[in-house]
Structure formats: C-alpha cells, structure tokens
Scaffold this active site. Structure first.
Site, short mmCIF file in Angstrom:
data_model
loop_
_atom_site.label_atom_id
_atom_site.label_comp_id
_atom_site.label_asym_id
_atom_site.label_seq_id
_atom_site.Cartn_x
_atom_site.Cartn_y
_atom_site.Cartn_z
N GLU B 368 -1.15 -4.75 -12.97
CA GLU B 368 -1.93 -3.60 -13.44
C GLU B 368 -3.11 -3.31 -12.51
O GLU B 368 -4.17 -2.90 -12.95
CB GLU B 368 -2.46 -3.84 -14.85
CG GLU B 368 -1.41 -4.34 -15.80
CD GLU B 368 -0.78 -3.23 -16.60
OE1 GLU B 368 -1.38 -2.16 -16.71
OE2 GLU B 368 0.34 -3.45 -17.10
N PHE B 388 -8.12 4.67 0.78
CA PHE B 388 -6.75 4.14 0.79
C PHE B 388 -5.70 5.23 0.86
O PHE B 388 -4.52 4.96 0.73
CB PHE B 388 -6.52 3.23 -0.42
CG PHE B 388 -6.77 3.88 -1.75
CD1 PHE B 388 -8.06 4.12 -2.19
CD2 PHE B 388 -5.72 4.26 -2.57
CE1 PHE B 388 -8.30 4.73 -3.42
CE2 PHE B 388 -5.95 4.86 -3.80
CZ PHE B 388 -7.25 5.10 -4.22
#
Lengths: 259, 389
Positions: B368, B388
């Site tokens: 998660e 990112f």
C-alpha cells in the site's frame, strides 16, 4: 413478555481502582463499563425473549451521574431500551436504597420477568436482587444456572453446593443468574450503530416519587467505618516428589475438601 | 485531583473517545483475546490463515463496517480505525484480511460498482460468506501501477482478460477478485468470480512475514467475462488509488496496534527480568527505550485520531493518509525493533509477540505504498513539484 434486566455500570476492573479516603466508597468518576457479571443476565434475557413471541428486553440501571456507556453495551447486544435512574443525591446509596430505586424503576416497565446477576463485581453485596423482589412483592429464584420460560412460568436449575434443584415458579418473578450460565454475545457493529437510536429513559428521584433523604449517604443504613488491605497471598507449599508425591497431593486436596 | 499516568494509555487519549469508540475497542479486543491470541503463534509458525474466523468476523460486523447500506454497519472512520488497531494488536494478518476485504474489494464495488454488482456481492462479503481480493500489483508494476501489463479486450460484448497479478492478499481463498486491467478506454476494474475459466490463483509460500495471511499470484489466461463484469463508475488509476487510500487509513491505525503489543510485552518483560540484582526496567538505558516507545505511540495515536476526524468530516486528502501511513508504520517498526532489543534472546522467540509483529511490519511498510512513494507524494504536495513523474 417484558423482560427487565438489572445492570450495573462499574469502573473498568482492568484500570487501577481507588477508594474515596473519607467515605471509603469506590471512586466512580472515571469511565464506567457494563459489569461483566451482568452481561450474562443480558444474554440470558435476550435468549429467553427470542423464544417467546412479542418479547422485549429492557435494561434498568442506577447511577449518580448520567453515565450510559455500560447501558450502550447492553443495547448493542440487543436490548430494546434502557431506563437509567440518575440523580446527584444517589451518591453513597447502600444496597437497600439501591433496591428501592431499582424496584420503582422496574415497576414502570411492567415486567413479566426480572433478571439480575447474583452479585456485582465491584461491591459484591449480593443482596439487591432479593430486596428488589421483596419490594415488588414478587417471588425470587436465586443462583440460576439454567433458565427456561414459556412466558407464563419459569423453570430454573438452581445451583446448590451438592448439585442443583429444579425450581418452577409462575411469572412475574425475579431470577438471579450465576456468571458463566451463557456465553454473552459480542455487540456487533450493526448492533452498536443501532444502539445509538434506541431510547434511554433517564429518570430522576422526583420522577419516581422517591424522597432524596431515603437514599444517598443520608438514607444509607450502612456505613463503611474502615477499610484495610487484603492479606497478600502467601507463597505456596512446594511438594518435592520422593515417591509419595501423588499421595501427598491427594492428602492436600482432601484437606481443603475438594476431593 | 491530579491524574496519574496510566501505562496502558500514557497520554490519556481514551478521553478523546466516545461511548461507541470504547465499545468498539472493548468488542474487538475481546474477539482478539478469545479467538486470536491463543493460537496466533501456531498459525504464524505453520503459515496458516485462520479461515474459520472469516464468518465470525462477518458476524461481528467488522467487514466493510465503515460502508453504508448493503448489510454494512455504517460505522464512523474512527470506529473502523480503532477496530483495525485492535485486530493488528493480535496480528497484522487479521487486519490485512479485513483491510483487503472491506477497504479494497468491498469498497471498490460499493464506490464504483453497479447496483447489481453491489447486491450480488456486498451483503455476502459483509457477512463473511464471500471473500474478496484486489489485483493491482504485478510482477513488473509495483510502485508505478501505470506500468501494468494486464489487459482486457473486447470480444463481441464480452471482455477477455490476460495478465498476472502478484502479492495478492486473500488471492487463493477469494470468491471474487477485483482485477484492474488496461483497456482501450484506459485502466478499468473488473469483478471476477474466481471460478471463472481462465482464472487461477497460486498461493505464495516461503514467506518470512505475514505468515498467518494468504498471499497469492493471480494468473488470467483468456479469462472471458460478460459485459457487466466491468465496474461502470470509474476509469483510470483514480479507481484503484482511491481504494488504496481507504486501506492505508486502516493501516495507519493498525500499525499502532502491533506497536502497542510490542511496547506492552517489553514493558512487562523489563519489569520482570532481573540482571545485576534488579529489574532491567530500573536501568536508564532501558527506560530511555520504553519512554521513546510510549512517546511515539502517543504521537501516532494523535495522528491517527486526526486522520479519522478529517475522514469523518469529509476533508481527508490522499497526502494526509500518506503522512499517517508513512509515520505510523515507520514508528511501529522502530518500536518493534526496540522492544526486541529489551527482550534480548527471548525477543526472537514465538512465545512472545514481538518478532512476529516485527517481521509482519516489514510487509506493512512496503504494501500500500512504500515509505519512498509516500515521501514523494507528500513532497509533491508540499513543493508543487512531482519528483517521480
């Protein structure tokens, strides 16, 4: 069938307890929970009510403040409604005073069957249920380890030292149940959410027509004059087996009368 | 009157809770005490999931407890969080099961499903009569789910799924899998009954973490589904990511349960274990560790409590959840390791819960969203500069 269960909200036994230094009564100012011994009564009531059509379970309690968290547990388990007698004048009420208040509240619920634990796990006087029965003019059957009812009478297996007695009595009646008679259900999350909208009827002494001088510290016929710490448990006896270990254990068990 | 510090609740945070919260704690704690604690060491040792507890968990109402309708209790976010915390104090495997069932599989159907899908699955899943799993992660797509290869193509009105999903909790015991796949219309979710031809779940063995949990690989080969198997209400990664936010909220709470269990074991042990003629709890270095644990537990509880407030008020953002998951799991692991050090050699034994929690938390820290990904998500929100993408 109207089933009424007497329940007590007590300080969490897992938390450190303290006594009031002047009155020697238990400090009840913190969070209160449903007395574990009452969860058996609630479960028994729910089971009996489920077997007689049109039945309803009402829980009745008394507290000096308006604490209801313990009642919420009983409602979440499945009781339909709660009656809480809450009045500042109740602080310090003794067992008989408690019985008077509970009896007045129970009378309002027009019970066919009143269930209580044999005793609470904070006070342990074990006298309130039979006093309630007397005040209501009802028969009482104590120490039930099994209960069955068809709505008009109740059949009870009454725990004795030797075994149990089969007792039958007509309703209405007061029955006290011993701990462990049934496995109390978990309050499910649906039950917890449903309990939010179940009625909790909060009554004062005036609502019940009780004179405040009959209850509380002023009305109490008992007074705690002193308290002392329980004797600490002494170290046990170690039996070294020198070939006669079994006999010595049997002798010990005979001495304390368990065999 | 001056209140004394309660070692069970050093910051007296129970005063923040209402009657329903306390009843939640009491109920789930009793369940864990009666059904989990007596056997969890054996299940962990033999890598067994306590499947017989699924039905009782359903009867308790904990499966999808925070969802409204369809047989779900409709509890508050805080009650759900507290339930997660108490379950994970037993073992992360239990909380993982409940998270995947309620927050991933059930939530996906509840939020994005058709009425038929909801009626078909949610009441049965809430009752524990059907188990769900959630297929997003793939062998080559973990932190970057947009790189998924699993595909769904049209064949007449049907859908045909092909691909592999990995590290799927509940995978091989599930009755229904929510599978996310790439389509011509972007990423979409599918409700896949696990008996469908072309669907296979292979249990992953030889794990050193979450051993009492079932983890599987899902293989889909020409798996043909009818047109109404697709979740109609969502397209794109927003779908699976919003489910993950639900589950991460439960993890931020759950990790506190594992950490508390470690803290309590360490505190008890330090009081009993004597070296140099006195309990090791009396040494400053040990006290420093215990105090650090208690302080971090208190902070973590406050953080989780605030997340629940935000969620119950409808103001919770994914980055808020990232802060909670990142911080609480990191601190839980630190607490588990510190507790292990207080327990010395006994700390590595299954007789005590600490190393079991510690190895579980290694998975909890990764699944998660890793610490790195949550850091980048929070960093992007703070600076406005995604690092990112």
């Amino acid at each position: 069938m109207n089933v009424v269960v007497c329940v007590k909200q007590i300080p969490d036994p897992a938390a450190p307890a303290s006594l009031d230094p002047t009155t020697h009564t238990l400090d009840r100012s913190g969070k209160l929970i449903l007395d574990d011994s009452d969860s058996y009564g609630v479960e028994m009531a729910l089971q009996l009510a489920a077997n007689v059509e049109g039945s309803e379970v009402t829980v009745v309690s008394m507290a000096p403040n308006s604490e209801t968290s313990g009642l919420r547990t009983a409602l979440a388990m499945g009781a339909a409604k709660a009656i809480l007698v809450s009045d500042g004048a109740l602080a310090g009420t003794d067992a008989l005073g408690t019985a008077k208040v509970l009896a007045a509240a129970i009378r309002r619920a027009e019970p066919d069957l009143v269930i209580a634990a044999t005793e609470s796990t904070d006070g342990y006087t074990g006298t309130v249920p039979v006093q309630v029965a007397e005040l209501l003019g009802l028969p009482s059957v104590t120490f039930a380890k099994a209960v069955a009812t068809d709505g008009s009478s109740v059949k009870v297996e009454r725990q004795t030292e030797a075994g149990y007695d089969d007792v039958e009595c007509s309703l209405p009646a007061v029955v006290t149940v011993t701990a462990g008679v049934v496995e109390p259900r978990y309050p499910s999350f649906k039950g917890i959410m449903a309990a939010k909208s179940k009625p909790v009827d909060t009554l004062s002494l005036a609502d019940l027509g009780i004179d405040p001088s009959e209850v509380g510290f002023t009305g109490a016929r008992q007074e705690i004059t002193d308290v002392s710490a329980a004797e600490s448990r002494s170290a046990g006896e170690i039996v070294v087996d020198e070939g006669d270990g079994a006999q010595r254990i049997v002798a010990f068990l005979e001495q304390i009368k368990v065999v | 009157m001056r209140t004394r510090l309660d070692p069970q609740d050093p910051l007296a945070l129970s005063s923040l809770l209402d009657a329903d919260d306390l009843l939640t704690i009491q109920t789930v704690r009793r369940f864990v005490h009666e059904h989990v604690e007596p056997n969890i060491d054996r299940w962990y040792e033999h890598a067994e999931f306590p499947r017989h507890l699924v039905k009782p968990l359903g009867e308790l109402g904990v499966l999808g407890m925070h969802l409204q309708g369809y047989g779900c209790a409709g509890a508050s976010a805080r009650m759900y969080g507290l339930a997660c915390r108490e379950l994970e104090a037993g073992d992360s495997a239990l909380r993982s099961f409940v998270s995947v069932q309620g927050s991933l599989a059930m939530f996906a159907i509840w939020k994005f499903g058709s009425d038929e899908q909801r009626l078909r699955w949610l009441p049965a899943m809430a009752q524990g009569d059907a188990v769900g799993c959630f297929g997003l992660t793939e062998p080559d797509a973990g932190s970057d789910p947009s790189g998924m290869r699993t595909s769904a193509r049209r064949k007449g009105s049907d859908w045909v799924l092909d691909g592999t999903k990995l590290w799927i909790t509940n995978g091989s015991i599930a009755d229904v899998a929510i599978v996310w796949a790439r389509t011509e219309e972007g990423i979409r979710g599918f409700v896949v009954p696990t008996g469908t031809p072309g669907f296979e779940a292979i249990e992953i063995r030889r794990k050193l973490s979450l051993r009492a949990s079932v983890t599987a690989e899902l293989v889909l080969r020409d798996c043909v589904l009818p047109a109404d198997a697709v979740l109609p209400e969502v397209r794109g990664l927003r779908g699976p990511l919003s489910c993950l936010d639900e589950a991460r909220f439960g993890i931020a709470w759950g990790a506190l349960g594992a950490a508390r269990s470690c803290f309590e074991a360490a505190l008890r042990y330090a009081g009993e274990r004597e070296q140099f003629g006195r309990p090791i709890a009396g040494f400053q270095l040990t006290q420093s560790k215990l105090v650090e644990m208690a302080v971090e537990l208190g902070k973590g509880e406050l953080l989780a409590w605030q997340l629940a407030q935000l969620k119950d008020n409808g103001n919770l953002s994914p980055e808020h959840v990232s802060i909670g998951k990142l911080s609480n799991v990191r601190q839980a692991l630190a607490i588990a390791r510190s507790a292990r050090s207080i327990l010395g050699a006994n700390g590595i034994s299954l007789e005590l819960p600490v190393m079991r929690h510690m190895t579980n938390l290694e998975s909890v820290a990764t699944y998660e969203g890793t610490e790195e990904i949550h850091t980048l998500a929070i960093g992007a929100a703070l600076t406005g500069q995604p690092a990112f993408r």
